[in-house]
Scaffold this motif. Structure first.
Motif, PDB file in Angstrom:
ATOM      1  N   LYS B  37      38.971  51.035  67.094  1.00 24.09           N
ATOM      2  CA  LYS B  37      38.775  51.729  65.831  1.00 24.09           C
ATOM      3  C   LYS B  37      38.140  50.766  64.837  1.00 24.09           C
ATOM      4  CE  LYS B  37      42.120  54.632  64.660  1.00 24.09           C
ATOM      5  NZ  LYS B  37      43.435  55.071  64.153  1.00 24.09           N
ATOM      6  N   ILE B  38      37.070  51.205  64.193  1.00 26.58           N
ATOM      7  CA  ILE B  38      36.343  50.314  63.299  1.00 26.58           C
ATOM      8  C   ILE B  38      36.191  50.974  61.931  1.00 26.58           C
ATOM      9  CG2 ILE B  38      34.188  49.097  62.928  1.00 26.58           C
ATOM     10  CD1 ILE B  38      34.292  48.256  65.501  1.00 26.58           C
ATOM     11  N   LYS B  39      36.300  50.163  60.889  1.00 25.84           N
ATOM     12  CA  LYS B  39      36.088  50.704  59.547  1.00 25.84           C
ATOM     13  C   LYS B  39      34.699  50.344  59.052  1.00 25.84           C
ATOM     14  CE  LYS B  39      40.908  50.551  58.064  1.00 25.84           C
ATOM     15  NZ  LYS B  39      41.435  51.857  57.807  1.00 25.84           N
ATOM     16  N   TYR B  40      34.030  51.314  58.482  1.00 30.65           N
ATOM     17  CA  TYR B  40      32.723  51.071  57.887  1.00 30.65           C
ATOM     18  C   TYR B  40      32.802  51.367  56.388  1.00 30.65           C
ATOM     19  CZ  TYR B  40      30.481  50.917  62.490  1.00 30.65           C
ATOM     20  OH  TYR B  40      30.100  50.573  63.752  1.00 30.65           O
ATOM     21  N   LYS B  41      32.061  50.585  55.609  1.00 32.43           N
ATOM     22  CA  LYS B  41      31.920  50.889  54.189  1.00 32.43           C
ATOM     23  C   LYS B  41      30.815  51.926  54.010  1.00 32.43           C
ATOM     24  CE  LYS B  41      34.204  47.409  51.754  1.00 32.43           C
ATOM     25  NZ  LYS B  41      33.764  46.047  52.171  1.00 32.43           N
ATOM     26  N   LYS B  61      37.370  59.590  60.552  1.00 35.07           N
ATOM     27  CA  LYS B  61      37.601  59.966  59.159  1.00 35.07           C
ATOM     28  C   LYS B  61      36.425  59.459  58.346  1.00 35.07           C
ATOM     29  CE  LYS B  61      41.258  59.725  55.653  1.00 35.07           C
ATOM     30  NZ  LYS B  61      40.186  59.962  54.670  1.00 35.07           N
ATOM     31  N   GLY B  62      35.700  60.365  57.732  1.00 36.47           N
ATOM     32  CA  GLY B  62      34.561  59.948  56.927  1.00 36.47           C
ATOM     33  C   GLY B  62      33.413  60.934  57.021  1.00 36.47           C
ATOM     34  N   LEU B  63      32.225  60.461  56.757  1.00 40.71           N
ATOM     35  CA  LEU B  63      31.038  61.316  56.796  1.00 40.71           C
ATOM     36  C   LEU B  63      29.827  60.415  56.990  1.00 40.71           C
ATOM     37  CD1 LEU B  63      30.127  64.316  56.383  1.00 40.71           C
ATOM     38  CD2 LEU B  63      29.783  63.755  53.972  1.00 40.71           C
ATOM     39  N   GLU B 109      35.951  55.708  59.203  1.00 38.51           N
ATOM     40  CA  GLU B 109      36.686  55.090  60.293  1.00 38.51           C
ATOM     41  C   GLU B 109      36.139  55.699  61.577  1.00 38.51           C
ATOM     42  OE1 GLU B 109      41.048  54.625  59.423  1.00 38.51           O
ATOM     43  OE2 GLU B 109      41.089  55.835  61.262  1.00 38.51           O
ATOM     44  N   ILE B 110      35.667  54.839  62.463  1.00 35.13           N
ATOM     45  CA  ILE B 110      34.998  55.324  63.662  1.00 35.13           C
ATOM     46  C   ILE B 110      35.626  54.732  64.907  1.00 35.13           C
ATOM     47  CG2 ILE B 110      32.839  54.999  64.961  1.00 35.13           C
ATOM     48  CD1 ILE B 110      31.393  55.695  62.372  1.00 35.13           C
ATOM     49  N   ILE B 111      35.814  55.580  65.927  1.00 35.22           N
ATOM     50  CA  ILE B 111      36.347  55.101  67.195  1.00 35.22           C
ATOM     51  C   ILE B 111      35.187  54.889  68.156  1.00 35.22           C
ATOM     52  CG2 ILE B 111      37.830  55.665  69.155  1.00 35.22           C
ATOM     53  CD1 ILE B 111      39.530  57.300  67.168  1.00 35.22           C
ATOM     54  N   GLN B 112      35.045  53.649  68.611  1.00 35.88           N
ATOM     55  CA  GLN B 112      33.989  53.338  69.575  1.00 35.88           C
ATOM     56  C   GLN B 112      34.560  53.438  70.975  1.00 35.88           C
ATOM     57  OE1 GLN B 112      32.610  49.385  68.568  1.00 35.88           O
ATOM     58  NE2 GLN B 112      31.081  50.217  67.159  1.00 35.88           N
ATOM     59  N   ILE B 113      33.891  54.199  71.832  1.00 38.49           N
ATOM     60  CA  ILE B 113      34.366  54.372  73.202  1.00 38.49           C
ATOM     61  C   ILE B 113      33.292  53.850  74.151  1.00 38.49           C
ATOM     62  CG2 ILE B 113      35.160  56.041  74.915  1.00 38.49           C
ATOM     63  CD1 ILE B 113      35.671  57.957  72.475  1.00 38.49           C
ATOM     64  N   ASP B 114      33.689  52.997  75.046  1.00 38.63           N
ATOM     65  CA  ASP B 114      32.747  52.431  76.013  1.00 38.63           C
ATOM     66  C   ASP B 114      31.980  53.549  76.723  1.00 38.63           C
ATOM     67  OD1 ASP B 114      31.430  51.187  78.104  1.00 38.63           O
ATOM     68  OD2 ASP B 114      33.040  49.746  78.454  1.00 38.63           O
ATOM     69  N   VAL B 115      30.655  53.486  76.665  1.00 46.11           N
ATOM     70  CA  VAL B 115      29.854  54.569  77.247  1.00 46.11           C
ATOM     71  C   VAL B 115      30.019  54.630  78.762  1.00 46.11           C
ATOM     72  CG1 VAL B 115      27.713  53.239  77.473  1.00 46.11           C
ATOM     73  CG2 VAL B 115      27.593  55.709  77.171  1.00 46.11           C
ATOM     74  N   LYS B 116      30.311  53.487  79.374  1.00 44.56           N
ATOM     75  CA  LYS B 116      30.501  53.484  80.831  1.00 44.56           C
ATOM     76  C   LYS B 116      31.698  54.351  81.217  1.00 44.56           C
ATOM     77  CE  LYS B 116      28.872  48.784  81.710  1.00 44.56           C
ATOM     78  NZ  LYS B 116      29.620  48.069  80.628  1.00 44.56           N
ATOM     79  N   ILE B 117      32.738  54.307  80.389  1.00 41.96           N
ATOM     80  CA  ILE B 117      33.918  55.134  80.631  1.00 41.96           C
ATOM     81  C   ILE B 117      33.545  56.617  80.484  1.00 41.96           C
ATOM     82  CG2 ILE B 117      36.240  55.680  79.803  1.00 41.96           C
ATOM     83  CD1 ILE B 117      35.970  52.973  81.192  1.00 41.96           C
ATOM     84  N   PHE B 118      32.750  56.880  79.474  1.00 36.34           N
ATOM     85  CA  PHE B 118      32.278  58.251  79.273  1.00 36.34           C
ATOM     86  C   PHE B 118      31.536  58.749  80.509  1.00 36.34           C
ATOM     87  CE2 PHE B 118      31.716  61.323  75.828  1.00 36.34           C
ATOM     88  CZ  PHE B 118      32.723  60.917  74.971  1.00 36.34           C
ATOM     89  N   ARG B 119      30.659  57.902  81.018  1.00 39.58           N
ATOM     90  CA  ARG B 119      29.874  58.292  82.197  1.00 39.58           C
ATOM     91  C   ARG B 119      30.784  58.511  83.405  1.00 39.58           C
ATOM     92  NH1 ARG B 119      25.300  53.759  81.022  1.00 39.58           N
ATOM     93  NH2 ARG B 119      24.196  54.919  79.385  1.00 39.58           N
TER      94      ARG B 119
END
Lengths: 231, 231
Positions: B37-41, B61-63, B109-119
DNA sequence: AAAAGTTATTGACATAGATCAATTAATTTT
DNA sequence: AAAATTAATTGATCTATGTCAATAACTTTT
């Protein structure tokens, strides 16, 4: 390092090959058993925006356009050359109707495949499903490029784009007889047909193309490319 | 009978729910183990057009906005509200780079998911794969509508569209503080910021909206809808 | 091959909205 | 809180294309 692709108004998606290659012999047979080959004349409607999808359609031989319209205006989304599919977005049960219409540019031969079979194959064959995802992704990327091009490029650039697309991707020679009317070209490049006529005339006078009625020859692809990039 | 949807410039896709719901507990755990989970300004870049994709991103959470640009012009493709994914087109190995950039409008707030797992999950879970196809299809359909709208509607109609989209789909009330600048609204509705200012002023004078700096209230949604339809 | 219909071409004109420039208001930095 | 920076507003002007109207050149039908 790969050169970053610039956006073009080009109307065919970059996906190559066929998702059907990922099927087993049995699965191919299943498709075979649930599909029919249909001939369409030039200018015939293949599917209508808003209508229920019961088949996914594969362009076997011919050329068509996919477009949306609201009664007044029509926006061409992409062209369908040989090997391209129409109606894929409706493999999702969530989208049972065509979001667009399609019409042939020339006499064409189309294979209709029962969409239920398509859905079944997606559910049982993950390689096939991955391939469908590939096609949907490449369609999206093509649309992004076209969207950008029609929104920001000037008319000369858009027309240059379309001439290059026709020559490079559709007819694959620099010398061909256009099966499209001026109005069709106008729709492709997002401008009025009068403007198309004026600009084709200009390109002709400047020696970028040689145009004689329906016959078109690209004389200076580099300059057209420059106009597309700048425009 | 369902009324045929008209095209709108609306910037969020109609897909509801989450593809993650189709995963087993084990699979959910796998995602959990390969995500952060990463926070961005506000105003930070989430991903860059042309860059390699290593994660699929989920807006927690965000836009944010997703856009393409060529250095000179920028075209906003869609907004990313809570629950939306970024970078999905790259689950195809064939498209390893982002076809667009994304930037936050507000602290997010963004959740980064490994794309390899997605694949991997697409390859092993056909329900999940079908859901990805659903999302890709709904994204396409949203883009078609926005493309049509920006190409054919007049500026007043496009602006009305965006105001309604913000009120109905993003903030879900007719009364909100805009986290967007005039320039952002201009980008959303495909016009210059000066034109946005003039037209918002007009809407304000005519009593369609009440506007005070960053605060916006929709007073007459019906009339705005009519302008959107006509424009 | 004449008539009727359609598509292409050319010219004249209109306009939506962009661009440029100047001013004021709001926000951030000092 | 003053100064500096950035964003919003207003006015004036400009232009790329669309639209409309009138031929001209094809195509199709009779």
């Amino acid at each position: 390092m790969k050169k970053r692709n610039e956006f073009s108004g080009c109307t065919i998606s970059s996906y190559e090959g066929s998702c059907l290659d990922k099927l087993s012999e049995d699965e191919k047979q299943l498709i075979e058993n649930h599909s029919v080959k249909i001939k369409y004349k030039k200018g015939e409607v293949i599917c209508k925006q808003g209508g229920f999808v019961s088949q996914v359609m594969l362009m076997n031989k011919g050329l068509a356009k996919v477009y949306i319209d609201n009664g007044t205006n029509s926006l061409l989304l992409r062209m369908i050359p040989n090997g391209s599919l129409i109606g894929l977005s409706s493999v999702s049960e969530a989208y049972p109707t065509f979001p667009y219409s399609a019409m042939t540019y020339v006499d064409s031969e189309i294979i209709q495949i029962d969409v239920k079979i398509f859905r079944k194959l997606i559910a049982q064959n993950t390689e096939f499903a991955k391939e469908i995802i590939n096609i949907l992704s490449s369609n999206s990327i093509q649309i992004y490029g076209r969207f950008f091009c029609l929104t920001y490029k000037q008319a000369y650039g858009r027309l240059a784009d379309i001439i290059l697309c026709l020559s490079d991707k559709i007819f694959m020679k620099e010398n061909f007889n256009l099966p499209l009317s001026r109005k069709d070209i106008a729709e492709l490049s997002g401008m009025s047909s009068e403007t198309v006529v004026r600009m084709l005339k200009k390109f002709n006078e400047e020696g970028l193309i040689k145009m004689n009625g329906k016959h078109l020859e690209v004389l200076d692809a580099d300059s057209l490319q420059r106009i597309s990039d700048t425009g």
